[in-house]
Design an enzyme around this catalytic site. Sequence first.
Site, mmCIF file in Angstrom:
data_model
loop_
_atom_site.group_PDB
_atom_site.id
_atom_site.type_symbol
_atom_site.label_atom_id
_atom_site.label_comp_id
_atom_site.label_asym_id
_atom_site.label_seq_id
_atom_site.Cartn_x
_atom_site.Cartn_y
_atom_site.Cartn_z
ATOM 1 C CG ASP A 37 56.047 13.781 54.311
ATOM 2 O OD1 ASP A 37 56.198 13.996 53.103
ATOM 3 O OD2 ASP A 37 55.512 14.599 55.083
ATOM 4 C CG MET A 39 53.516 8.876 56.664
ATOM 5 S SD MET A 39 52.986 8.471 54.984
ATOM 6 C CE MET A 39 53.250 10.059 54.203
ATOM 7 C CG HIS A 68 54.282 16.300 58.149
ATOM 8 N ND1 HIS A 68 53.671 16.205 56.911
ATOM 9 C CD2 HIS A 68 53.268 16.314 59.054
ATOM 10 C CE1 HIS A 68 52.349 16.170 57.072
ATOM 11 N NE2 HIS A 68 52.090 16.235 58.356
ATOM 12 C CG MET A 70 51.596 12.895 58.597
ATOM 13 S SD MET A 70 51.743 12.691 56.830
ATOM 14 C CE MET A 70 53.534 12.772 56.688
ATOM 15 C CG MET A 139 48.128 18.098 56.231
ATOM 16 S SD MET A 139 49.756 17.864 55.528
ATOM 17 C CE MET A 139 49.439 16.569 54.337
ATOM 18 C CG ASP A 177 52.807 18.476 53.163
ATOM 19 O OD1 ASP A 177 53.117 17.945 54.245
ATOM 20 O OD2 ASP A 177 53.078 17.991 52.065
HETATM 21 C C1 DX5 Z 1 51.550 13.537 52.421
HETATM 22 C C2 DX5 Z 1 52.844 14.260 52.765
HETATM 23 C C3 DX5 Z 1 53.245 15.273 51.725
HETATM 24 C C4 DX5 Z 1 53.515 14.659 50.379
HETATM 25 C C5 DX5 Z 1 53.639 15.746 49.351
HETATM 26 O O1 DX5 Z 1 51.067 12.898 53.577
HETATM 27 O O2 DX5 Z 1 52.697 14.940 53.986
HETATM 28 O O3 DX5 Z 1 54.433 15.930 52.177
HETATM 29 O O4 DX5 Z 1 54.691 13.905 50.454
HETATM 30 O O5 DX5 Z 1 53.822 15.100 48.126
HETATM 31 P P1 DX5 Z 1 53.348 15.785 46.745
HETATM 32 O O6 DX5 Z 1 54.049 17.124 46.710
HETATM 33 O O7 DX5 Z 1 53.837 14.834 45.714
HETATM 34 O O8 DX5 Z 1 51.868 15.911 46.798
HETATM 35 ZN ZN ZN Z 2 54.389 16.264 54.745
#
Ligand code: DX5
Ligand code: ZN
Length: 224
Positions: A37, A39, A68, A70, A139, A177
């Site tokens: 992830d 960000m 991923h 973001m 999501m 996710d």
């Molecule tokens: C949130 C991420 C997810 C998150 C999932 O922005 O994209 O991948 O890490 O974490 P859990 O499974 O703990 O909800």
């Molecule tokens: Zn993610």
Amino acid sequence: MKPEYKLAPSILAADFAKLADELAKLKNAEADYVHIDVMDGMFVPNISIGIPVVRSIRQYSDMFFDVHLMIEEPIRYIERFAKAGADGITVHVEACSDMDKTIDEIEKAGVKPAICLSPDTPYESVIPYLDRVYMVLVMSVYPGYGGQELIESTLVKAKAIRQYINEHNLNVDIEMDGGIKLSNLEHVLDNGVNVIVAGTGVFKGELYENVKNFKNAFASYKNI
Ligand code: DX5
Ligand code: ZN
């Protein structure tokens, strides 16, 4: 036809001080992907990891890196994430001013393209690109944090996308996710999802046990 089910643990919930060990555990536990992830603090109200971390953990793992992004306008960073070791790059429809050009850039970098939509984005937004991607990430929480509750309405979108994929004989995975646990897994699979991201559901508690439980649940899940 039963799709192949895959588990993509999100390292956002891992111990960042011991990432190489955590990746070795995922490999030994036979998880399928490493969900990374990224960000930027702009597209989402949080900052996680970036290119140098992907580059350094690449040396310690041969698993599929499901990156991923973001981040705003990810087209700017595709080549660098690809060079750092991404195997698949997932971009948000909400973050790309030109989705086709962004997918072109991912293909040019020799990486598998995937697209993602946040909870408030209608499922129709990904339909025009389904013939260009290997996976759609739906999501089930607002992106930015792990440990949130799954938003039920997102399952309806996954089901609609799965229906479209089946009706058009497309070969596209649907990844979900956020907020997925063993307790709601069957419900998520019932809606056409076949790639499961789990952060806290894997890294909180006993990792090997958690991965085994997810994989056993996939194996025993009824045919759809
Ligand atoms: C949130 C991420 C997810 C998150 C999932 O922005 O994209 O991948 O890490 O974490 P859990 O499974 O703990 O909800
Ligand atoms: Zn993610």
